[in-house]
Write a protein that holds these residues in place. Structure first.
Motif, PDB file in Angstrom:
ATOM      1  N   PHE A  63     -36.151 -10.986 -22.573  1.00 33.02           N
ATOM      2  CA  PHE A  63     -36.958 -10.997 -21.334  1.00 33.02           C
ATOM      3  C   PHE A  63     -37.683  -9.666 -21.233  1.00 33.02           C
ATOM      4  O   PHE A  63     -37.197  -8.629 -21.687  1.00 33.02           O
ATOM      5  N   GLY A  64     -38.886  -9.740 -20.693  1.00 33.16           N
ATOM      6  CA  GLY A  64     -39.680  -8.523 -20.536  1.00 33.16           C
ATOM      7  C   GLY A  64     -39.049  -7.626 -19.482  1.00 33.16           C
ATOM      8  O   GLY A  64     -38.595  -8.100 -18.441  1.00 33.16           O
ATOM      9  N   LEU A  65     -38.999  -6.348 -19.743  1.00 33.61           N
ATOM     10  CA  LEU A  65     -38.416  -5.386 -18.796  1.00 33.61           C
ATOM     11  C   LEU A  65     -39.137  -5.530 -17.452  1.00 33.61           C
ATOM     12  O   LEU A  65     -40.335  -5.226 -17.360  1.00 33.61           O
ATOM     13  N   PRO A  66     -38.424  -5.968 -16.407  1.00 34.26           N
ATOM     14  CA  PRO A  66     -39.100  -6.224 -15.122  1.00 34.26           C
ATOM     15  C   PRO A  66     -39.232  -4.959 -14.274  1.00 34.26           C
ATOM     16  O   PRO A  66     -38.805  -4.928 -13.131  1.00 34.26           O
ATOM     17  N   VAL A  67     -39.801  -3.944 -14.875  1.00 34.30           N
ATOM     18  CA  VAL A  67     -39.960  -2.644 -14.219  1.00 34.30           C
ATOM     19  C   VAL A  67     -41.354  -2.135 -14.559  1.00 34.30           C
ATOM     20  O   VAL A  67     -41.735  -2.133 -15.725  1.00 34.30           O
ATOM     21  N   ASP A  68     -42.094  -1.703 -13.548  1.00 34.24           N
ATOM     22  CA  ASP A  68     -43.404  -1.104 -13.803  1.00 34.24           C
ATOM     23  C   ASP A  68     -43.189   0.363 -14.168  1.00 34.24           C
ATOM     24  O   ASP A  68     -42.997   1.210 -13.299  1.00 34.24           O
ATOM     25  N   LEU A  69     -43.244   0.614 -15.471  1.00 32.39           N
ATOM     26  CA  LEU A  69     -42.945   1.955 -15.974  1.00 32.39           C
ATOM     27  C   LEU A  69     -44.036   2.961 -15.642  1.00 32.39           C
ATOM     28  O   LEU A  69     -43.851   4.162 -15.825  1.00 32.39           O
ATOM     29  N   TYR A  70     -45.177   2.465 -15.183  1.00 36.28           N
ATOM     30  CA  TYR A  70     -46.324   3.335 -14.953  1.00 36.28           C
ATOM     31  C   TYR A  70     -46.651   3.450 -13.458  1.00 36.28           C
ATOM     32  O   TYR A  70     -47.649   4.052 -13.084  1.00 36.28           O
ATOM     33  N   ASP A  75     -42.316   3.309  -6.303  1.00 37.90           N
ATOM     34  CA  ASP A  75     -42.332   1.911  -6.739  1.00 37.90           C
ATOM     35  C   ASP A  75     -41.441   1.724  -7.964  1.00 37.90           C
ATOM     36  O   ASP A  75     -40.732   0.720  -8.087  1.00 37.90           O
ATOM     37  N   TYR A  76     -41.505   2.675  -8.861  1.00 37.64           N
ATOM     38  CA  TYR A  76     -40.641   2.603 -10.050  1.00 37.64           C
ATOM     39  C   TYR A  76     -39.163   2.565  -9.637  1.00 37.64           C
ATOM     40  O   TYR A  76     -38.383   1.756 -10.142  1.00 37.64           O
ATOM     41  N   ARG A 116     -42.342  11.545 -19.070  1.00 40.66           N
ATOM     42  CA  ARG A 116     -41.963  10.702 -17.929  1.00 40.66           C
ATOM     43  C   ARG A 116     -41.518   9.322 -18.420  1.00 40.66           C
ATOM     44  O   ARG A 116     -40.519   8.777 -17.951  1.00 40.66           O
ATOM     45  N   LEU A 117     -42.275   8.780 -19.356  1.00 40.25           N
ATOM     46  CA  LEU A 117     -41.937   7.450 -19.879  1.00 40.25           C
ATOM     47  C   LEU A 117     -40.572   7.477 -20.565  1.00 40.25           C
ATOM     48  O   LEU A 117     -39.769   6.546 -20.408  1.00 40.25           O
ATOM     49  N   ALA A 118     -40.287   8.525 -21.305  1.00 40.82           N
ATOM     50  CA  ALA A 118     -38.987   8.634 -21.979  1.00 40.82           C
ATOM     51  C   ALA A 118     -37.858   8.640 -20.959  1.00 40.82           C
ATOM     52  O   ALA A 118     -36.840   7.969 -21.129  1.00 40.82           O
TER      53      ALA A 118
END
Lengths: 280, 280, 280, 280
Positions: A63-70, A75-76, A116-118
């Motif tokens: 399943f696609g990670l249901p988190v807006d990483l950006y 919101d994150y 930040r993404l890491a």
């Protein structure tokens, strides 16, 4: 290693018909967008959705990670707080793989973007741990997507290094034949992987040469020029034993009916996998 | 918050004379290059070096991270394996701070560079944990050092984000007034820090405007135009209570004798700190 | 390794007088109960308390973990939430050591008791990490305290194993000569320690034989039969270089004035430490 | 939630016959001792063993932790070093669950026993993380096994607290109906669990009352007095969706043929699960 139906080769968003088609063609694995599943839960119930999978002996491959990483941090953080419940639901359908892709080029400055993404990927991976779910990151190869201001992660080697920044034990690779091909990588690049590093696999094909192949002009496995037999053999030899999913992104309609495409992909992948196993 | 003697303002590499000078001027803290200490241990013994500090009531404010973070992996791993013993020695001299700086611009591609460095810094930080030592990272501000192909970390805000990639609880900032000045930051930028995030502080001054100030043309605190009173007050208000070290990098000889410079720096910093405390 | 004044040998709870006495006797380290410090902050300010230490060149050797480890979960969690601020204050006085003791026998069943305590100590240790503070756990030796239903941790070896349950890198031992003596341990037991495992040291003496010595009948170092010279030598050889604190618990008043006791303890410990260093 | 064949109800150690029987009865999950699998790999190959599972659409529900947790440290460390390879093999057969049980009473002193075991379980759990495998710990209820010197973990609540000592996110419970029954627990005890905490489930039955039921006198689900419908409903409501394995330990031969037992267990569990789902 078994074929997995991916919704990209089927023109439908009707869950039950999609699962029926998977069964008819012989698939044991399906990839399904989480929002299809959530809509069906809204319409019926989560027990009903589980029953739709179990009665067909189908498992959710990923399943696609249901988190807006950006998203901005607030919101994150909200997404992150909701993650455990969403993961538990997907795990109830048999999923043990969560995936997301990384952009090959970006407009933001690379060091803060990567840092930040890491951190966010690490936090998501930690939230997946109690569920026994691994996070597979997909690098993206097509050259036309290198059009942003700065390069980010464009191939397996670059993703391997970025994983050092992430630093979570349950994070690995989603390997896609199209990206492997357009990144102009070899089977030797795949052979270096440990089995647990390969979280998920996408299989599809390309008609164009690597530097020209367009991300939205993929074709069914076997219809193009990607050496998929070698690709699958390398993954098998590296120890991968999971689903290989028919993600065939496209803008122009694919030829044939839904059933024909699903059936063709199943048969070709089944044959390729049989050959791989016979060789090994 | 108390002054710390830094070897850059003293033309000597003779440990005992350096420590004597520190005591004569009133310093309780000294920064000393690890290789001075190791040489003295070679010449005498580690007990003797410890006695040199204790008999003078001096403490080692910090030590440079004795790991080549940019070496190939084999050499890096060897350094990492030696780290615990080196840390234990420095801790025996009173040190609880380890420091290293980050380049403001680099020739390598930023994402792999940042990712690998983040992982290595995390590993070093983990090795420091059992010793109760924190790792302070120093950003570097002078514009002339932005001459490499890609920017890396050039100010406090960028370092704060890079720390997300590092992801270790005992890693924070080494704040240097020269870098704060040349990065054109404000006291508000410092006020946001939590006390435990500030691992160490360098204090020095600049004659030139921020965009022109050269990293190797620093001057004694109070001889230039950096608003050091505000700088120290902001750090104090943020909760920092540790040493402030007179790191005055220079190519041209500094004016005066060793003793004069060490004494002047001590008196000026002592006065500034007294003012800060009086205000707060 | 230097003497540290402990409030147990001084009949006062007046902070300034206590610090003055420390300075007069030659101490550089003091142990002070956190509630003395908090009361003084209430009465004056935290800056004032810091100044009381700095103007005397005194450092806070350690502070007791300000968390009720045996409270119900809600109260424990509240304490844990307040811990960072309390740690930052103690660090501002020079502290890098936090301590707590473990009961040698308990009325609760040992496995749940040990499991919950291990988890809570781990959480506290994690909260200390950003501050560079280590947590020292003290085992308790006197036999009369083995009177509860179940034994818990009664000696160094048992504490070493319990630390495996805690599993945090910045947790180690608080070694107290009275507990070492009553646990009937040898210098060989101490020699096995790594320097970073020894977080803090208490030094005091006993008139009675190990099995009879009462926790509240301790005497000044040198007034009893504990082989303190050997004790300190073993710790020094293991690499310990920190404060040794004169914790002399007692019910009957100790002989002499505050000043006499503080002075005597300082001189004896200073002499013992000098001998140790001379030998090594 | 689906039935899983466990080898305890089948008098064979012949892998292929065992898998055939599973398929004939309708099972999708099987539990298989790792040493059966290793023997078959020795005799043929790991590819052949994988093919034996895949051609039958069977998945390995779990594997016993292949580490001697009670060995001396050197032997334990050797097992731990071999763990990743063994895990990768089991994962290739579909396993995402690893299990081990805890003794309800012990002859060693409880605190060091629990502490060392917690550390070792944590290390094993960390080794499982990259593979997405969770570790399920089984508490053991029968009263006759409480015959050692000290109690260890005898019920769900005690295991929950011991998990605090382990402190790894991917460690949870293996719930066995026999232990739940003999520990005299209720469905409310199960209802408190989060779905990800339930790693695996054993289902079997007892003829005797809880305090007398002997660990090696279990019977097929439905042949005894354990309220299995309630048991399974509570687990389902807690969110468990995985295999329920027919572990029926016994000394006296079970009645009927292998096929009869396997078939009966499958049908009864299937019916119970259908009822549970119908109710929920």
């Amino acid at each position: 290693m078994k074929p997995c139906l991916h919704p990209s080769i089927v023109d439908t968003n009707e869950l039950e018909a999609y699962l029926d088609l998977a069964v008819q063609c012989g698939y044991e694995w399906v990839d399904v967008p989480l929002h299809w599943l959530h809509q069906e839960v809204e319409r019926t119930s989560s027990s009903r959705v589980e029953a739709m999978f179990q009665s067909r002996r189908l498992r959710l491959a990923s399943f696609g990670l249901p988190v807006d990483l950006y998203a901005d941090e607030a919101d994150y953080v909200r997404d992150l707080a909701l993650l455990p419940e969403r993961v538990a639901f997907a795990v109830g359908l048999g999923a043990v793989r969560c995936t997301t892709f990384l952009w090959p080029s970006i407009d933001e400055r690379p060091v803060p973007y990567a840092s930040r993404l890491a951190r966010r990927l690490r936090q998501c991976a930690v939230a997946l741990m109690p569920h026994g779910v691994r996070l597979g990151l997909e690098y993206v190869g097509p050259h036309h997507l290198r059009n942003r201001a700065y390069p980010f992660v464009q191939n397996l080697a670059e993703l391997a290094i970025f994983l050092e920044a992430v630093g979570a034990p349950n994070v690995g690779f989603l390997i896609d034949s199209f990206h492997w091909y357009t990144a102009e990588e070899s089977t030797d690049d795949l052979a270096l992987l440990k089995p647990e590093q390969i979280v998920h696999v996408h299989v599809n094909d390309a008609l164009e040469e690597p530097s020209l192949a367009h991300d939205q002009r993929r074709c069914l496995p076997g219809d193009g020029r990607i050496p998929l037999a070698s690709f699958l053999r390398a993954l098998y030899e590296a120890g991968y034993r999971g689903p290989v999913s028919t993600e065939v992104l496209h803008q122009e309609p694919l030829a044939g009916s839904n059933a024909e495409r699903a059936q063709t992909a199943f048969e070709r992948l089944t044959q390729m996998i049989a050959n791989v196993k016979g060789d090994c």
